[in-house]
Design an enzyme around this catalytic site. Structure first.
Site, PDB file in Angstrom:
ATOM      1  N   ARG A 123       7.832   6.351  -3.040  1.00 27.58           N
ATOM      2  CA  ARG A 123       7.913   5.181  -4.098  1.00 27.58           C
ATOM      3  C   ARG A 123       6.969   5.607  -5.195  1.00 27.58           C
ATOM      4  O   ARG A 123       5.875   6.123  -4.872  1.00 27.58           O
ATOM      5  CB  ARG A 123       8.033   3.963  -3.800  1.00 27.58           C
ATOM      6  CG  ARG A 123       6.705   3.592  -2.805  1.00 27.58           C
ATOM      7  CD  ARG A 123       6.849   1.920  -2.620  1.00 27.58           C
ATOM      8  NE  ARG A 123       5.568   1.523  -2.060  1.00 27.58           N
ATOM      9  CZ  ARG A 123       4.969   0.222  -2.667  1.00 27.58           C
ATOM     10  NH1 ARG A 123       5.659  -0.524  -3.597  1.00 27.58           N
ATOM     11  NH2 ARG A 123       3.932  -0.103  -2.194  1.00 27.58           N
ATOM     12  N   THR A 166      -7.043   6.527  -1.986  1.00 28.19           N
ATOM     13  CA  THR A 166      -5.525   7.197  -1.820  1.00 28.19           C
ATOM     14  C   THR A 166      -5.609   8.001  -3.411  1.00 28.19           C
ATOM     15  O   THR A 166      -6.156   7.314  -4.167  1.00 28.19           O
ATOM     16  CB  THR A 166      -4.473   6.148  -1.696  1.00 28.19           C
ATOM     17  OG1 THR A 166      -4.607   5.824  -0.544  1.00 28.19           O
ATOM     18  CG2 THR A 166      -3.445   7.131  -1.925  1.00 28.19           C
ATOM     19  N   LYS A 209      -1.993  12.096  -0.969  1.00 27.87           N
ATOM     20  CA  LYS A 209      -0.327  11.759  -0.774  1.00 27.87           C
ATOM     21  C   LYS A 209       0.061  12.976  -1.116  1.00 27.87           C
ATOM     22  O   LYS A 209       0.117  13.867  -2.016  1.00 27.87           O
ATOM     23  CB  LYS A 209       0.099  11.073  -1.627  1.00 27.87           C
ATOM     24  CG  LYS A 209      -0.507   9.225  -1.414  1.00 27.87           C
ATOM     25  CD  LYS A 209       0.094   8.802  -0.173  1.00 27.87           C
ATOM     26  CE  LYS A 209      -0.364   7.324   0.204  1.00 27.87           C
ATOM     27  NZ  LYS A 209       0.087   6.743   1.439  1.00 27.87           N
ATOM     28  N   ASP A 256      -1.420  12.228   4.076  1.00 30.67           N
ATOM     29  CA  ASP A 256      -0.741  11.192   4.285  1.00 30.67           C
ATOM     30  C   ASP A 256       0.711  11.817   3.597  1.00 30.67           C
ATOM     31  O   ASP A 256       0.967  11.693   2.320  1.00 30.67           O
ATOM     32  CB  ASP A 256      -0.983   9.862   3.869  1.00 30.67           C
ATOM     33  CG  ASP A 256       0.199   8.804   4.360  1.00 30.67           C
ATOM     34  OD1 ASP A 256       1.059   9.288   4.972  1.00 30.67           O
ATOM     35  OD2 ASP A 256       0.181   7.755   3.986  1.00 30.67           O
ATOM     36  N   GLU A 278      -1.211  12.374   8.218  1.00 29.52           N
ATOM     37  CA  GLU A 278      -0.577  11.134   8.707  1.00 29.52           C
ATOM     38  C   GLU A 278       0.939  11.215   8.576  1.00 29.52           C
ATOM     39  O   GLU A 278       1.298  11.564   7.688  1.00 29.52           O
ATOM     40  CB  GLU A 278      -1.306   9.977   7.916  1.00 29.52           C
ATOM     41  CG  GLU A 278      -0.568   8.549   8.239  1.00 29.52           C
ATOM     42  CD  GLU A 278      -1.436   7.634   7.557  1.00 29.52           C
ATOM     43  OE1 GLU A 278      -1.219   6.374   7.732  1.00 29.52           O
ATOM     44  OE2 GLU A 278      -2.390   7.685   6.911  1.00 29.52           O
ATOM     45  N   LYS A 330      -1.301  -1.781  10.933  1.00 32.02           N
ATOM     46  CA  LYS A 330      -1.221  -2.551   9.728  1.00 32.02           C
ATOM     47  C   LYS A 330      -0.396  -3.816  10.041  1.00 32.02           C
ATOM     48  O   LYS A 330       0.387  -3.990  10.744  1.00 32.02           O
ATOM     49  CB  LYS A 330      -0.398  -1.727   8.731  1.00 32.02           C
ATOM     50  CG  LYS A 330      -0.872  -0.658   8.159  1.00 32.02           C
ATOM     51  CD  LYS A 330       0.029   0.168   7.260  1.00 32.02           C
ATOM     52  CE  LYS A 330      -0.502   1.437   6.656  1.00 32.02           C
ATOM     53  NZ  LYS A 330       0.498   2.075   5.853  1.00 32.02           N
ATOM     54  N   SER A 352      -3.338  -0.775   5.292  1.00 29.12           N
ATOM     55  CA  SER A 352      -2.680  -2.160   4.841  1.00 29.12           C
ATOM     56  C   SER A 352      -1.417  -1.435   3.688  1.00 29.12           C
ATOM     57  O   SER A 352      -1.447  -0.111   3.588  1.00 29.12           O
ATOM     58  CB  SER A 352      -3.488  -2.571   3.818  1.00 29.12           C
ATOM     59  OG  SER A 352      -4.124  -1.953   2.511  1.00 29.12           O
ATOM     60  N   ASP A 410      -8.287   2.499   6.029  1.00 27.38           N
ATOM     61  CA  ASP A 410      -7.522   2.794   4.696  1.00 27.38           C
ATOM     62  C   ASP A 410      -7.102   1.345   4.127  1.00 27.38           C
ATOM     63  O   ASP A 410      -6.021   0.682   4.276  1.00 27.38           O
ATOM     64  CB  ASP A 410      -6.314   3.217   5.665  1.00 27.38           C
ATOM     65  CG  ASP A 410      -5.408   3.805   4.339  1.00 27.38           C
ATOM     66  OD1 ASP A 410      -5.747   3.964   3.014  1.00 27.38           O
ATOM     67  OD2 ASP A 410      -4.054   3.853   4.583  1.00 27.38           O
TER      68      ASP A 410
END
Length: 385
Positions: free
Chosen positions: A25, A163, A190, A218, A246, A295, A323, A348
């Site tokens: 997203r 991130t 990412k 990730d 990840e 999380k 989170s 994270d």
């Protein structure tokens, strides 16, 4: 007798200073449901349920309905000193709805901590500031814990990665250099948006920041198992010094995750594959991951989160606490958990750093790559801005 006077929801949209882009997203705001529980003495506790359709499936409307119709009636009117039983009832009241349950669970813990004049971390079992020996205190949702872990070296600060939102190689290199200049030493890149060019993006970031900065990846479920193996092997061959990868494949595909892990050398972390204890048991049984990301919005409570950390550590898995895109409320709760139950790796917890401005009065702050918890009781939050 002091009772729970009210438990209410407020929908909150927090603008971000930078677009947040993943394989799942893109968003320019944190959208969340803030839960406020107030006792008959006027003391208030806070929690939140973030909206992340693509991960948890929960919406603002759904979380609000769950709290208003199912969870609030369990708490309102109850003796606040019986908060442990109320928190347990919340966990059994509805199926799934983990974000809504976590919001109420954290709010009840925050209220109890504020009433006791201690931080949420102390309530969860972290040693008091003057203690150097193993601490003692109530575990989340349980009674006194006589075997608390050793005190963290700096119990009111938690290190975090930051991130790097998905983007082109050139833009990622620029942003990576900026984040290092901001004081971050662990970058979470990412990937997963395009397997064919992911290695090039990682190479650009490594060249921009040099060898001393930690880079973790990730994929946010963005690769097929075969793509994951191909990309990870290419990363290994390129010797880009990646710390971990990840959630390379779909969260439900734990067999695929195990297939990938058996064929690569880089450590594999499970995130969306682990919501609760049964999920962790499946990961352990299939030897599907080297580490897990815990999380609150996935597992539903501070107690379950602490047990996930304990059980993973017991079985030799690495641990971090993360989170969703949450505000200072949810991130503060997650950081308090880390203070009480230290993880094995940099956490994270940069989500609140992305906010253009804090939506709360009080609460946590950031100093470089450290999240600083406030000295006040509970989460240290007095109100919404």
């Amino acid at each position: 007798m002091t009772r729970v006077a009210s438990l209410t929801c407020t929908r909150l949209t927090v603008p971000l200073h930078t677009p947040f882009v993943t394989a799942l997203r893109q968003t320019m705001s944190t959208d969340t449901v803030v839960v406020r529980v107030t006792d008959s003495d006027g003391v208030t506790g806070w929690g939140e349920a973030p909206e992340v359709w693509q991960v948890t499936g929960e919406s603002l409307a759904g979380a609000t309905a769950c709290v208003d119709e199912m969870l609030a009636p369990l708490a309102v009117g109850r003796d606040v000193d019986d908060w442990v039983s109320v928190a347990a009832a919340v966990q059994h009241a509805v199926a799934r709805n983990f974000g809504a349950k976590a919001a109420v669970d954290v709010a009840l813990h925050d209220l109890a901590a504020r009433r006791g004049g201690i931080s949420l971390a102390r309530l969860l079992g972290a040693p008091a500031p003057a203690q150097a020996a193993p601490g003692q205190g109530p575990a989340p949702g349980q009674g006194p814990d006589p075997v608390a872990g050793p005190a963290p070296a700096d119990h009111d600060r938690v290190s975090t990665d930051v991130t790097l939102a998905a983007g082109s190689a050139d833009s990622l290199a620029r942003v990576a250099a900026a984040r290092v200049a901001d004081g971050f030493t662990t970058l979470k890149l990412k990937v997963g948006t395009d397997a064919a060019t992911d290695v090039g993006r990682v190479r650009a970031v490594r060249e921009a920041v040099g060898p001393a900065v930690t880079i973790r990846l990730d994929a946010n479920q963005g690769w097929t198992p075969q793509e994951a193996v191909d990309v990870i092997r290419a990363l290994e061959s390129a010797r880009l010094d990646v710390e971990l990868v990840e959630q390379p494949v779909a969260g439900d595909d734990v067999e695929g995750l195990a297939w990938v892990r058996a064929r690569v050398g880089l450590p594999v972390m499970a995130d969306e594959s682990v919501y609760g204890l049964l999920d962790l048991d499946r990961v352990l049984r299939l030897e599907a991951a080297d580490m897990i990301n815990v999380k609150l919005a996935k597992c539903g409570s501070l107690g379950v989160a602490a047990e996930l950390l304990r059980r993973a550590t017991e079985h030799g898995l690495g641990t971090i606490v993360g989170s969703m895109m949450e505000s200072h409320i949810g991130v503060g709760a997650a950081a308090s958990l880390v203070v009480a139950h230290p993880t094995s790796m940099t956490n994270d917890l940069d989500a609140a750093w992305w906010a253009a401005a804090s939506p709360v009065v009080g609460g946590l702050s950031y100093e470089g790559d450290e999240l600083v918890l406030p000295p006040g009781p509970g989460l240290g939050i007095d109100d919404l801005v």
